[in-house]
Motif scaffolding. Sequence first.
Motif, PDB file in Angstrom:
ATOM      1  N   SER A 329       0.861  -1.179   0.000  1.00  0.00           N
ATOM      2  CA  SER A 329       0.000   0.000   0.000  1.00  0.00           C
ATOM      3  C   SER A 329       0.896   1.227   0.000  1.00  0.00           C
ATOM      4  O   SER A 329       2.058   1.161   0.420  1.00  0.00           O
ATOM      5  N   GLY A 330       0.372   2.330  -0.484  1.00  0.00           N
ATOM      6  CA  GLY A 330       1.193   3.522  -0.547  1.00  0.00           C
ATOM      7  C   GLY A 330       0.388   4.792  -0.548  1.00  0.00           C
ATOM      8  O   GLY A 330      -0.756   4.828  -1.021  1.00  0.00           O
ATOM      9  N   LEU A 331       0.966   5.832  -0.009  1.00  0.00           N
ATOM     10  CA  LEU A 331       0.424   7.184  -0.066  1.00  0.00           C
ATOM     11  C   LEU A 331       1.455   8.071  -0.733  1.00  0.00           C
ATOM     12  O   LEU A 331       2.621   8.100  -0.318  1.00  0.00           O
ATOM     13  N   PHE A 332       1.042   8.774  -1.785  1.00  0.00           N
ATOM     14  CA  PHE A 332       1.946   9.624  -2.544  1.00  0.00           C
ATOM     15  C   PHE A 332       1.334  11.022  -2.646  1.00  0.00           C
ATOM     16  O   PHE A 332       0.121  11.166  -2.835  1.00  0.00           O
ATOM     17  N   GLY A 333       2.171  12.014  -2.521  1.00  0.00           N
ATOM     18  CA  GLY A 333       1.670  13.383  -2.596  1.00  0.00           C
ATOM     19  C   GLY A 333       2.681  14.318  -3.206  1.00  0.00           C
ATOM     20  O   GLY A 333       3.892  14.080  -3.159  1.00  0.00           O
ATOM     21  N   GLN A 334       2.179  15.391  -3.804  1.00  0.00           N
ATOM     22  CA  GLN A 334       3.042  16.432  -4.349  1.00  0.00           C
ATOM     23  C   GLN A 334       2.342  17.773  -4.185  1.00  0.00           C
ATOM     24  O   GLN A 334       1.167  17.917  -4.532  1.00  0.00           O
ATOM     25  N   TYR A 335       3.073  18.742  -3.658  1.00  0.00           N
ATOM     26  CA  TYR A 335       2.499  20.052  -3.356  1.00  0.00           C
ATOM     27  C   TYR A 335       3.439  21.119  -3.887  1.00  0.00           C
ATOM     28  O   TYR A 335       4.653  21.016  -3.744  1.00  0.00           O
ATOM     29  N   ASN A 336       2.897  22.143  -4.519  1.00  0.00           N
ATOM     30  CA  ASN A 336       3.763  23.133  -5.153  1.00  0.00           C
ATOM     31  C   ASN A 336       3.210  24.543  -4.967  1.00  0.00           C
ATOM     32  O   ASN A 336       1.993  24.758  -4.888  1.00  0.00           O
ATOM     33  N   LEU A 337       4.135  25.477  -4.915  1.00  0.00           N
ATOM     34  CA  LEU A 337       3.825  26.903  -4.850  1.00  0.00           C
ATOM     35  C   LEU A 337       4.740  27.602  -5.839  1.00  0.00           C
ATOM     36  O   LEU A 337       5.963  27.448  -5.787  1.00  0.00           O
ATOM     37  N   GLY A 338       4.156  28.352  -6.774  1.00  0.00           N
ATOM     38  CA  GLY A 338       4.948  29.018  -7.794  1.00  0.00           C
ATOM     39  C   GLY A 338       4.624  30.489  -7.902  1.00  0.00           C
ATOM     40  O   GLY A 338       3.518  30.932  -7.564  1.00  0.00           O
ATOM     41  N   PHE A 339       5.597  31.265  -8.369  1.00  0.00           N
ATOM     42  CA  PHE A 339       5.442  32.705  -8.509  1.00  0.00           C
ATOM     43  C   PHE A 339       6.250  33.176  -9.703  1.00  0.00           C
ATOM     44  O   PHE A 339       7.382  32.718  -9.925  1.00  0.00           O
ATOM     45  N   ASP A 340       5.673  34.048 -10.528  1.00  0.00           N
ATOM     46  CA  ASP A 340       6.454  34.682 -11.593  1.00  0.00           C
ATOM     47  C   ASP A 340       6.054  36.152 -11.690  1.00  0.00           C
ATOM     48  O   ASP A 340       4.905  36.528 -11.416  1.00  0.00           O
ATOM     49  N   TYR A 341       7.013  36.977 -12.070  1.00  0.00           N
ATOM     50  CA  TYR A 341       6.791  38.417 -12.090  1.00  0.00           C
ATOM     51  C   TYR A 341       7.603  39.035 -13.226  1.00  0.00           C
ATOM     52  O   TYR A 341       8.771  38.690 -13.436  1.00  0.00           O
ATOM     53  N   ASP A 342       6.971  39.934 -13.960  1.00  0.00           N
ATOM     54  CA  ASP A 342       7.648  40.663 -15.022  1.00  0.00           C
ATOM     55  C   ASP A 342       8.313  41.904 -14.433  1.00  0.00           C
ATOM     56  O   ASP A 342       7.644  42.893 -14.115  1.00  0.00           O
ATOM     57  N   LEU A 343       9.629  41.844 -14.261  1.00  0.00           N
ATOM     58  CA  LEU A 343      10.357  42.981 -13.716  1.00  0.00           C
ATOM     59  C   LEU A 343      10.311  44.172 -14.657  1.00  0.00           C
ATOM     60  O   LEU A 343      10.264  45.326 -14.225  1.00  0.00           O
ATOM     61  N   ALA A 344      10.345  43.904 -15.938  1.00  0.00           N
ATOM     62  CA  ALA A 344      10.253  44.918 -16.981  1.00  0.00           C
ATOM     63  C   ALA A 344       9.710  44.227 -18.222  1.00  0.00           C
ATOM     64  O   ALA A 344       9.447  43.023 -18.209  1.00  0.00           O
ATOM     65  N   LYS A 345       9.581  44.977 -19.286  1.00  0.00           N
ATOM     66  CA  LYS A 345       9.010  44.408 -20.503  1.00  0.00           C
ATOM     67  C   LYS A 345       9.853  43.258 -21.025  1.00  0.00           C
ATOM     68  O   LYS A 345       9.325  42.312 -21.614  1.00  0.00           O
ATOM     69  N   ASN A 346      11.159  43.316 -20.800  1.00  0.00           N
ATOM     70  CA  ASN A 346      12.051  42.288 -21.335  1.00  0.00           C
ATOM     71  C   ASN A 346      12.780  41.499 -20.247  1.00  0.00           C
ATOM     72  O   ASN A 346      13.795  40.874 -20.509  1.00  0.00           O
ATOM     73  N   GLN A 347      12.272  41.553 -19.012  1.00  0.00           N
ATOM     74  CA  GLN A 347      12.907  40.835 -17.917  1.00  0.00           C
ATOM     75  C   GLN A 347      11.848  40.148 -17.066  1.00  0.00           C
ATOM     76  O   GLN A 347      10.795  40.731 -16.789  1.00  0.00           O
ATOM     77  N   SER A 348      12.129  38.915 -16.660  1.00  0.00           N
ATOM     78  CA  SER A 348      11.169  38.180 -15.841  1.00  0.00           C
ATOM     79  C   SER A 348      11.892  37.397 -14.755  1.00  0.00           C
ATOM     80  O   SER A 348      13.057  37.012 -14.902  1.00  0.00           O
TER      81      SER A 348
END
Length: 852
Positions: A329-348
């Motif tokens: 028997s098994g219990l499997f899990g995956q949890y994620n938190l992500g963030f993205d931000y455009d610092l400028a028009k050509n930078q992220s």
Amino acid sequence: MKKHIYLIAILLLGIGSSVRAQFPMGGGITPTKALPGTAGDQSPKGNARITGYVLDSAQTKAVEFASVALYNKTTGKAVDGAVADDKGKFTLSKLVAGEYRLLFSFVGFRNKTIDDVKLTSGQTLDLGVIRLSPSVKTLEEVNVVGQAALIEEKVDRLVYNAEKDITAKGGDASDVLRKVPLLTVDLDGNVSLRGSQNIRVLINNKPSTIVASSVADALKQIPADQIKTVEVITSPSAKYDAEGSGGIINIITKKNSLQGLNLNLDSGVGNRGSSLSLNGNYRKGKAGFTLGGFGRANYNTITRTSLEQTSRVNDVTTTTRQTGDGSSSGLFGQYNLGFDYDLAKNQSLTAGVRYGVRNFLSQQDLVTRLFTNGLPSSTASRNVDAKNLSGTVDANVDYLHTFKPQQEWSISTLYSRNDLTNNFDADLLGTTGALTGRQRNLNKNINEEFTLQTDYQTPIKKNQLLEFGVKAILREVNSDYRYLIAGPTGDFRTETNGTQGELLYHQNIAAGYSSYTYTTKNRYTLKGGLRYEHTFIDASTRESGVLGIANYGVLVPSLNASKTIKGTSIKLAFNRRIQRPGLQQLNPNFNAANPQNITIGNPELLPELTNNFELALSRTIKKTFINASFFGRVTNNAITQVRQPSDTLPGAIVTTYQNIGRQYTYGTNIFGNVAVTSKINVGIFFNTFYTSLTGQELGVDGLSKTLTNDGFNVSGGTFASAQFRKGWGVQAFGFLQGSQVQLQGRQGGFGFYTLGVKKDIANKKGSVGLAAENFLNDRFNIHTVLNSPQLSQISDVYLYNRGIRLTFTYKIGKMTMEAPRKKARSVNNDDVKSEGGQTQSGGTTGGGQPRQ
């Protein structure tokens, strides 16, 4: 000249590229200026610009290589043009102020015109998203293009679009990979590419230390219905780490570039497993957030085994006959938190944290009978409870600066840690069933690494691309193991034979690469690269002290060439790959959960080196897509399982890992896909290859014996899918794997098949489905026969995996489409071979786009 000197200076400073070049369908670099035949190069130059994205209105995905033509509204003449890249983005620059008309076109879509486009001097006009509607008439004529959503053949990879798979609901990533051409996944989840388990597995283009421990375990943590595509890269370029002699598998999970709030619920329940996932996305302006969790429980899994083996030590022949009944028997899990931000028009800036957990429990009752020189000598029983637990943390921060189309610089960082516990407890029973003693094995492992890399790429003229970069990986592996014994009662004590110790293994890697792409006027595409990796090793054990494993460097060339001739795409490739040993192969823990089949790692393993050759052909004939590839591999110092009799435990076989010598593999893969109608799709695939292995076996007398084995390995399968009115859909899949050649015999084959049906509900906001697997058989038998001068072994493993599951999905929230966002690139670590031959994985490019 000054510009080129500046580029060379950047190269010497070690800044390299990490975003792939943009290729048109013929294999060349995508032009960003005037289309052939237009007057773009002769028109007056101004300082106005027009940008936007071209999307498929039916599937809300980019229309790659869509044509954009700009006409002077007064004269009606074409003045400029462009081709959209693989994100659907197009740019028209250096335009003169005036009034224009835009025409968008692509095969399989209706043309779209935008009139009254007015530009003023210095203006940048962002048209946002331009949606093209599919052409019904055109799709009937080139129906296979519409069906290519299932399998796509690209310049350097084969892409399987898993989001079209309705039978995978409620399953995990291994259920999806079983259906990908070129791949083989056994019933334990171990993955092979063209018969080689020495592969790299990338998950969202990012590495994870859990993959270094076991790819099979990592796949169990990824829900099937969260996988968007699986990319199979058989000839990686110099951008990729040199690890993985068989190739690269890149698993891309579903993402979006929408504005607003979205919440997805996916659930499934069945007789052998249940799952639940909840994923949310929120985007407002320049910032985006993702938060998700997935959990899966496996239960009611029964396994029965039988084993008969004979070992010969000092003229004494011991025969073991063993039967086992178990469950897991098994219990499997995956949890994620992500963030993205455009610092400028050509930078992220992109950042993320992911945590994975695995709690796998198994129980087995073993009855063992020993015969010495043909006469009964003893009978023993033992009940074993094993725990395989892990917790994995991955954290990344990535920065991307885009100077102009195809000219980009990135910095990527990654920290990854995997805490792995692999313990067992055994109760020893007498002939009457009474408890006579107890055993315990405690094994705590920590795999920790930090990666820093920087990449740069820049176009040279319109048909050349230069890419280069540097990378550093700091890796530490620690394994602490103890073997304890006790009587029927009382405390445990350390066993007196010294089966305890600690492995401390430092592996630091410094790498640099350069890659050059050139496309001729006749649409020949050549991509060559060179990568150098130097590995520094500091390894020691508590018992033996410093192991004295030498540092080593490797130069890795790669060459890819492609050309389309009269509708047939031809690819020719060569590359060299290195395969470093992984945690389970290095771990010297003496695992005797089954005392007749003992496993122990070898911390003195050296890397293996492989030369790969490939010729691939693909062609569309009316409604049929055909792909055939021919390949060869030559591997030195191949890391392989070797079995030999124990010199201390009567009848026991010890399995360890050794650099056996040389391995040759030659074979072919054939895949066909037929779009019977616009709603019905049928495919078939067939794999066969010949393997020859040569190695050394160290006998109990201390003398080496040369072993050889060769033979053919055959596998194949078929799949079919159909869409009906009112949201109904049906899909079927079947796969058969023949026996596999090993150094000391052949491992048994197996079969697998599924059938599923799905119904969309609530205006496609949700769906319900029913899937069944192996429903005609109550069990599968994997029959394995191994032989050598010192031993023979016949084993049967009976897997009871008939299953059925009900699935339900629903989407909550209202989203509005925005132009696709370009994310910062991510680290790609994929250089470590893991248990069963798999490799640690890593990725390179953010936003679900792999490097070339």
